[in-house]
Write an enzyme that holds these catalytic residues in place. Structure first.
Site, PDB file in Angstrom:
ATOM      1  N   HIS A 267      40.240  39.966  35.732  1.00  0.00           N
ATOM      2  CA  HIS A 267      41.109  39.363  34.723  1.00  0.00           C
ATOM      3  C   HIS A 267      41.816  38.125  35.273  1.00  0.00           C
ATOM      4  O   HIS A 267      41.772  37.045  34.671  1.00  0.00           O
ATOM      5  CB  HIS A 267      42.134  40.402  34.271  1.00  0.00           C
ATOM      6  CG  HIS A 267      43.114  39.905  33.264  1.00  0.00           C
ATOM      7  ND1 HIS A 267      42.972  40.136  31.909  1.00  0.00           N
ATOM      8  CD2 HIS A 267      44.271  39.181  33.382  1.00  0.00           C
ATOM      9  CE1 HIS A 267      43.978  39.583  31.258  1.00  0.00           C
ATOM     10  NE2 HIS A 267      44.783  38.997  32.138  1.00  0.00           N
ATOM     11  N   GLU A 268      42.461  38.271  36.413  1.00  0.00           N
ATOM     12  CA  GLU A 268      43.210  37.146  36.976  1.00  0.00           C
ATOM     13  C   GLU A 268      42.270  36.032  37.437  1.00  0.00           C
ATOM     14  O   GLU A 268      42.636  34.852  37.400  1.00  0.00           O
ATOM     15  CB  GLU A 268      44.100  37.621  38.125  1.00  0.00           C
ATOM     16  CG  GLU A 268      45.130  38.670  37.745  1.00  0.00           C
ATOM     17  CD  GLU A 268      46.034  38.277  36.591  1.00  0.00           C
ATOM     18  OE1 GLU A 268      46.200  37.067  36.331  1.00  0.00           O
ATOM     19  OE2 GLU A 268      46.569  39.180  35.919  1.00  0.00           O
ATOM     20  N   HIS A 271      41.734  33.681  34.586  1.00  0.00           N
ATOM     21  CA  HIS A 271      42.810  32.693  34.514  1.00  0.00           C
ATOM     22  C   HIS A 271      42.591  31.587  35.551  1.00  0.00           C
ATOM     23  O   HIS A 271      42.747  30.399  35.265  1.00  0.00           O
ATOM     24  CB  HIS A 271      44.159  33.362  34.793  1.00  0.00           C
ATOM     25  CG  HIS A 271      44.729  34.130  33.646  1.00  0.00           C
ATOM     26  ND1 HIS A 271      44.967  33.557  32.409  1.00  0.00           N
ATOM     27  CD2 HIS A 271      45.140  35.424  33.559  1.00  0.00           C
ATOM     28  CE1 HIS A 271      45.493  34.474  31.611  1.00  0.00           C
ATOM     29  NE2 HIS A 271      45.602  35.611  32.279  1.00  0.00           N
ATOM     30  N   GLU A 297      44.663  33.218  27.978  1.00  0.00           N
ATOM     31  CA  GLU A 297      44.348  34.643  27.989  1.00  0.00           C
ATOM     32  C   GLU A 297      42.911  34.907  27.558  1.00  0.00           C
ATOM     33  O   GLU A 297      42.283  35.860  28.019  1.00  0.00           O
ATOM     34  CB  GLU A 297      45.319  35.412  27.096  1.00  0.00           C
ATOM     35  CG  GLU A 297      45.284  36.913  27.262  1.00  0.00           C
ATOM     36  CD  GLU A 297      45.710  37.404  28.632  1.00  0.00           C
ATOM     37  OE1 GLU A 297      45.370  38.555  28.984  1.00  0.00           O
ATOM     38  OE2 GLU A 297      46.371  36.645  29.369  1.00  0.00           O
TER      39      GLU A 297
END
Length: 503
Positions: A267-268, A271, A297
């Site tokens: 997830h990160e 980003h 996001e």
């Protein structure tokens, strides 16, 4: 020097200072969350407040005001190049908002929220909401004052939402979220009644933290994360921060359940790829960042879910994970593993929620925030209202404060208006997913061979490189050909879970 030349020179000089101070502030925030000793946090909060006040002063200075006045004149603005025009647009938005806030009020808010994050962490550790409630109430009241200062047309919450997702309002979100909520609850009921459930014993086994870290570090280059322009560390709450385009840092926390660790990293990384993929020519400009929190996001949710939780991705990666954890996974087939990482089970914790029910967690927070800003709820009401909504939406009820109103750091940071961007990110990601699959034949085949560079290339070309050059709505139309639609996320959920649960 003409008036226009003078305005451009002043604007660029002010922007350079703002950018440099902001980079330092980002580094300090990263340090506070990862390495800084606890006893120095209160003193550092004052320093953060001072530096934030300097940035505030630069943004709202007379020099910036005059430069923006000249550059925003219709004829002058239309004559600017595309990049400068975007920089002026972005700064004018922040100037107009900040100028409405008294400097002493802004400084007080920064200090309040910096200290609040430490108070929140202590309250969560002790599982005692009463320790945090007085501070949270102050943050709520200050945000209410901000909505009045900013101004709004229909709902006070719009004034806060606009800071994170320009162009989106309560009216728009209520419509989109209503459709997603209805379809999610209907699908959830079918899943609950499905006889063929995934295995639930796999992740109760012991997964060594050191080996989890080893696996996560091996994931980064595969996911196209530039390890020479970033790093992975540990923190209580996983996050990504960009010091600049060539120093993008991500964190995770190592848990007994490796799903939490692995998918936090993926997830990160989503980003981080966004930040690393912005046009290098934008370095030092205020448009070197995501178009909005929702678009940002969308990149993390796309990588985490549409790539990282897909069967093709694990066709390639699962043997590698088995090599790291042979004893834990030797009796687990790829299909069993895939179904287990996509199990649907209403949970208490947002960050541990499955992909389907995650949006229901966001909608609970969204509805609470709307009521708090409207003045129909107060900080003292949160545990009760939280539990009521959890039971209504997810059928589960927290038994501790740490599982309810203390589970997220966002309110301690003063970030009211932020939570809806998580669901907007899912919506944007689904729309991008179907566009990419249409434009990139063999999408799943590439994933099953571990070929992610082509997918990353598409995202870089259509999303990442532009930074904040376009507004969120302009960017999604440019990338997909239409405005944001709920139907793509609904379609994705129905296709995916009908297969997993054999509906």
């Amino acid at each position: 020097m003409t008036t226009l030349e003078k305005a451009l020179t002043t604007f660029k000089q002010q922007e350079q200072k703002i950018n440099h101070f902001s980079d330092i502030l980002s580094l300090v925030h990263w340090d506070q969350a990862t390495k800084a000793p606890k006893k120095g946090s209160e003193t550092m909060a004052d320093a953060i407040g001072s530096l934030s006040s300097e940035i505030f002063a630069l943004i709202t200075s007379n020099e910036m005001e005059e430069a923006l006045r000249v550059l925003s004149e219709p004829k002058t603005y239309e004559g600017l190049d595309e990049v400068t025009k975007a920089c002026v647009r972005v700064r004018k938005r922040s100037f107009d908002r900040f100028k409405k806030i008294p400097p002493e009020m802004y400084n007080a808010f920064v200090i309040l929220t910096t200290n609040a994050q430490n108070i929140w962490a202590e309250a969560k550790r002790k599982n005692d909401y009463s320790l945090f409630e007085p501070t949270l109430q102050k943050i709520i009241e200050m945000n209410r004052k901000f909505t009045q200062l900013y101004g709004y047309k229909d709902h006070p919450y719009d004034a806060l939402l606009d800071a994170f997702e320009p162009g989106y309002t309560v009216e728009i979100l209520d419509t989109i979220f209503s459709e997603v909520r209805k379809e999610t609850i209907a699908l959830l009921e079918k899943i609950n009644n499905a006889p063929n459930k995934p295995r639930n014993d796999i992740f109760a086994r012991a997964f060594d933290y050191g080996k989890q870290k080893e696996f996560c570090l091996s994931l980064l280059p595969l996911l196209c994360f530039d390890t020479e322009a970033g790093r992975l560390d540990e923190s209580a709450h996983p996050f990504e921060t960009a010091i600049n385009g060539r120093d993008v840092r991500i964190t995770t926390r190592y848990e007994d359940d490796p799903r939490s660790t692995i998918f936090s990293v993926i997830h990160e990384t989503g980003h981080a790829l966004y930040e690393q993929g912005v046009n290098p020519a934008f370095e030092g400009l205020n448009i070197r960042g995501g178009a909005s929190m929702g678009i940002h996001e969308s990149q993390s949710r796309f990588l985490e879910n549409f790539v990282g939780r897909s069967r093709p991705f694990w066709t390639f990666m699962y043997p590698k994970l088995q090599n790291v954890f042979p004893q834990q996974l030797e009796d687990v087939s790829l299909d069993e593993f895939y179904r287990a990482i996509n199990v649907v089970k209403p949970s208490l914790i947002r960050t541990e929620a499955d992909e389907l029910t995650y949006n229901l967690h966001i909608m609970i927070r969204y509805e609470i925030e709307k009521e708090l800003m409207a003045g129909t709820l107060e900080g003292k009401d949160l545990p009760r209202v939280w539990n009521e909504k959890m039971k209504e939406y997810l059928g589960v009820v927290p038994t501790t404060d740490a599982e309810s109103a203390l589970q997220d750091i966002h309110w301690a940071g003063g970030d009211f208006g932020y939570f809806p961007t998580y669901s907007l990110g899912n919506l944007f990601a689904a729309q991008l997913y179907y566009t990419i699959k249409e434009q990139m034949p063999g999408f799943n085949e590439k994933l099953s061979r571990g070929e992610i560079s082509n997918i990353r290339g598409w995202l870089k070309q259509n999303i990442h490189q532009y930074g904040m050059l376009y507004t969120p709505s302009e960017l999604i139309v440019k990338a997909t050909g239409e405005e944001l639609q709920a139907k793509y996320l609904v379609k994705y959920f129905n296709e995916k879970y009908s297969d997993i649960y054999q509906l």
